[in-house]
Design a protein around this motif. Structure first.
Motif, mmCIF file in Angstrom:
data_model
loop_
_atom_site.group_PDB
_atom_site.id
_atom_site.type_symbol
_atom_site.label_atom_id
_atom_site.label_comp_id
_atom_site.label_asym_id
_atom_site.label_seq_id
_atom_site.Cartn_x
_atom_site.Cartn_y
_atom_site.Cartn_z
ATOM 1 N N PRO A 215 11.872 46.276 -3.672
ATOM 2 C CA PRO A 215 12.857 47.228 -3.140
ATOM 3 C C PRO A 215 13.969 46.585 -2.322
ATOM 4 N N GLN A 216 13.630 45.593 -1.490
ATOM 5 C CA GLN A 216 14.681 44.995 -0.661
ATOM 6 C C GLN A 216 15.727 44.280 -1.508
ATOM 7 N N SER A 217 15.298 43.672 -2.612
ATOM 8 C CA SER A 217 16.245 43.000 -3.503
ATOM 9 C C SER A 217 17.097 44.004 -4.264
ATOM 10 N N VAL A 218 16.500 45.122 -4.648
ATOM 11 C CA VAL A 218 17.250 46.146 -5.372
ATOM 12 C C VAL A 218 18.288 46.788 -4.457
ATOM 13 N N ARG A 219 17.924 47.004 -3.198
ATOM 14 C CA ARG A 219 18.909 47.551 -2.251
ATOM 15 C C ARG A 219 20.044 46.556 -2.017
ATOM 16 N N ALA A 220 19.704 45.268 -1.963
ATOM 17 C CA ALA A 220 20.741 44.242 -1.807
ATOM 18 C C ALA A 220 21.643 44.203 -3.036
ATOM 19 N N MET A 221 21.046 44.421 -4.202
ATOM 20 C CA MET A 221 21.822 44.485 -5.432
ATOM 21 C C MET A 221 22.807 45.652 -5.379
#
Length: 265
Positions: A215-221
């Motif tokens: 999730p944290q990577s997807v939000r950063a994306m």
């Protein structure tokens, strides 16, 4: 449903309405999107087996994200598709991003499940090791599959949804070892698209136990999609990386609402 080979690429097409092109991930095929088909009613759905995967395993030569994108552009051209909604899973989300960034008029929207811009360095190293294991043949693919069933599917899915586990297992075990190895190398060599150029609305769906697209990577994306017409991040509870298979009802609902909002684009 119709089936055809376009330049040795397996293509399924069904339905009428705005075009939707589905792009599967590593170890997947057109069947990866079967759980989402109820959400795609009233659309012209095109599902492609990427070169080296599914029924397109006999594709020769080196595989790459660029080659996948070129193959999909040829399919769209052959089928007369000038604009489409793009639905991707895992590695397929990278391909969708490259198409949307380079060909904005072709992308009406993007719904990306288990999305990533490009794999991190550690994942690339692991992909290369997996490719070597896949070249050992059936035994190597069996070992890979057993590992991924633990790593890529949530504990809740493994406990409650044996059919979902069987689906993922069969999808992986059906892959030809050499072709799967070349697909691993394509993912290991993936470069991120110019995501700041993407103008289409974007839906990003991941699981709270997704180690590939946490999730944290997807939000950063999502934060990097500066020019997207809209963007929405959805995190599914007790779900791993195979989101459409593990949580089909939730994914159907999110995709249906997203397409309804943008079907006139």
């Amino acid at each position: 449903m119709s089936f055809q080979l376009i330049d040795r690429i397996a293509v399924e097409e069904e339905g009428d309405g705005p075009a939707v092109v589905c792009v599967h991930g590593l170890g997947g095929s057109s069947n990866s999107f079967t759980p989402l088909m109820p959400a795609l009613a009233r659309h012209r759905v095109v599902r492609v087996d990427l070169p080296g995967s599914g029924r397109s395993q006999r594709a020769e030569g080196e595989l790459s994200i660029e080659r996948y994108a070129e193959a999909l552009l040829r399919v769209c051209d052959r089928l007369g598709i000038a604009r489409a909604h793009w639905v991707g899973h895992s590695m397929g989300t990278i391909v969708c991003q490259h198409i949307a960034a380079a060909h904005p008029k072709l992308a009406a929207s993007m719904a990306l499940f288990g999305p990533l811009i490009a794999p991190p360095e550690a994942a690339c190293t692991a992909m290369k090791a997996r490719a070597a294991k896949a070249r050992e043949g059936a035994a190597g693919m069996h070992e890979i599959t057993q590992g991924l069933l633990q790593a890529a599917i949530s504990a809740d899915t493994r406990r409650r949804l044996p059919l979902a586990v069987a689906f993922v297992r069969e999808s992986l075990m059906r892959q030809d070892g050499e072709a799967y190895a070349r697909s691993c190398e394509a993912l290991a060599g993936a470069q991120g698209a110019a995501v700041d150029r993407i103008e289409a609305p974007v839906l990003l769906v991941t699981g709270d136990e997704d180690g590939v697209a946490p999730p944290q990577s997807v939000r950063a994306m999502a934060d990097r999609l500066h020019n997207a017409a809209s963007k929405r991040v959805v995190v599914l509870s007790r779900c791993g990386h195979w989101t459409p298979v593990e949580r089909p009802e939730e994914c159907q609902r999110e995709l249906s609402d997203f397409l309804a909002a943008h079907s006139r684009s």
